[in-house]
Design a protein around this motif. Structure first.
Motif: not given
Ligand code: MG
Length: 357
Positions: A172-175, A187-188, A207-208, A237-238
């Motif tokens: 949720e945070a990354l979205t 972003i990493r 995450f990808e 690809s991460v």
């Protein structure tokens, strides 16, 4: 040249707020500054920033070890850095932060003696380093707000997002962050040992989709087998990075041999400074891997040393040397070392670290 005197002083500056990662909370911003004086009038500075759950050192134990080193260094030739590490390693195992303080001060002295900035001493020619900024674990809303502040107000275009407590919250945070900052910002993530192989594989797929470049330390530090399994099973690809697993050049060699990572996160406080940090970068280069230089809760003394290593080494293509911006007022108040504009850091063309205390 001979070392005539060593002084150890506490550096204290308050943090803007406590910094939460999956493995613990960093509330303490204290570190030890070492000043090494020589009979040629050159003085070198270094810094130790121990974190108990990473290096096994507290401020108190670090001080005791530094006192032992301080005595042992009287009369020492400060240009003998390889010998200095051998001597420190014979006195005590581990204790990377304490060793790092002396290592950095010796490079500062060598740079001043030779009239070269440390990054040039280490073989670098370009003083400009592109640095990220880190978002600690908080509610997804607060993490989104932090990302917006860093990108739109502060001018950063690489974010490192701390995750690893709850995968649902992480997604949720990354979205939210990706939606806010757009596609151009890199972003990493750093899980700080918070996942297992199954969770990590699930996380990497999500995450990808959110355009995450790299995932740092998904598994416990000791799990080299798991890290190799994760590398083998990661079809996304991460890129995978190891941090807490890699303290010494021996760890780096083992991880390279077992195929445990695409990247190593070198921290001067883990490996004992620039001497071994450079060796880790060389091991990575020979193995076709990349490196980042990260940091603990460090001030500009060791940050400048870390950024110098980034500038010097071909294999080090990422920089996460941001801790000095988390003090109150977004700076530690130490003059010199580097200038910054957003995430673009430029090392000073001054002998040694160029730090003025
Ligand atoms: Mg990390």
């Amino acid at each position: 040249m001979k070392i005539t005197k060593v002084e150890i002083e506490k550096f204290s500056a308050p943090l803007e707020e406590p910094f939460r990662v999956a493995f613990g909370v960093i509330e303490d911003s204290d570190s030890w500054t070492v000043k090494i004086y020589t009979d040629e009038g050159i003085c070198g500075v270094g810094s130790a920033a121990p974190i108990g759950f990473v290096t096994g050192e507290t401020m108190e134990t670090c001080y005791l070890v530094m006192k032992m080193f301080a005595e042992a260094f009287i009369g020492w030739d400060p240009m003998d850095i390889a010998g200095a590490h051998e001597m420190m390693d014979h006195i005590i195992y581990g204790n990377g932060s304490a060793k790092c303080a002396f290592d950095i001060a010796l490079y500062d002295i060598m740079g001043k003696k030779k009239g070269l900035p440390v990054y040039r001493l280490l073989g670098g020619t370009n003083p400009v380093v592109h640095n990220d900024i880190t978002i600690g674990i908080n509610t997804p809303e607060k993490m989104q707000q932090a990302a917006e502040k860093f990108v739109f107000q502060k001018g950063f275009d690489i974010l490192k997002v701390k995750v690893g407590i709850s995968l649902e919250d992480d997604i949720e945070a990354l979205t939210r962050i990706r939606r806010s900052v757009g596609d151009k910002v890199r972003i990493r993530i750093d899980a700080n040992q918070g996942y297992n192989v199954e969770t990590a594989l699930r996380a990497l797929k999500e995450f990808e989709k959110l355009g995450v470049d790299a995932a740092e330390q998904c598994l416990p530090w000791w799990d080299f087998d798991g890290a190799a399994e994760l590398m083998a099973k990661n079809t996304t690809s991460v890129k995978l990075m190891l941090d807490e697993s890699i303290h010494t050049p021996h760890d780096a060699r083992r991880a390279a041999k077992l195929g445990c990572a695409d990247f190593f996160n070198i921290k001067l406080m883990k490996c004992g400074g620039l001497y071994y940090g450079a060796q880790i970068a060389d091991i990575a280069e020979a193995a076709g891997l990349g490196c980042m230089v990260g940091c603990m809760q460090e001030n500009k003394i060791s940050i400048t040393a870390g950024v110098s290593l980034v500038a010097a080494k071909k294999a080090i293509v990422e920089a996460d040397c941001d801790s000095f911006m988390f003090y109150k007022g977004e700076d530690d108040g130490i003059e010199g070392g580097l200038t910054r504009e957003g995430g673009i850091f430029t090392l000073l063309e001054k002998p040694g670290l160029g730090i003025e205390l």
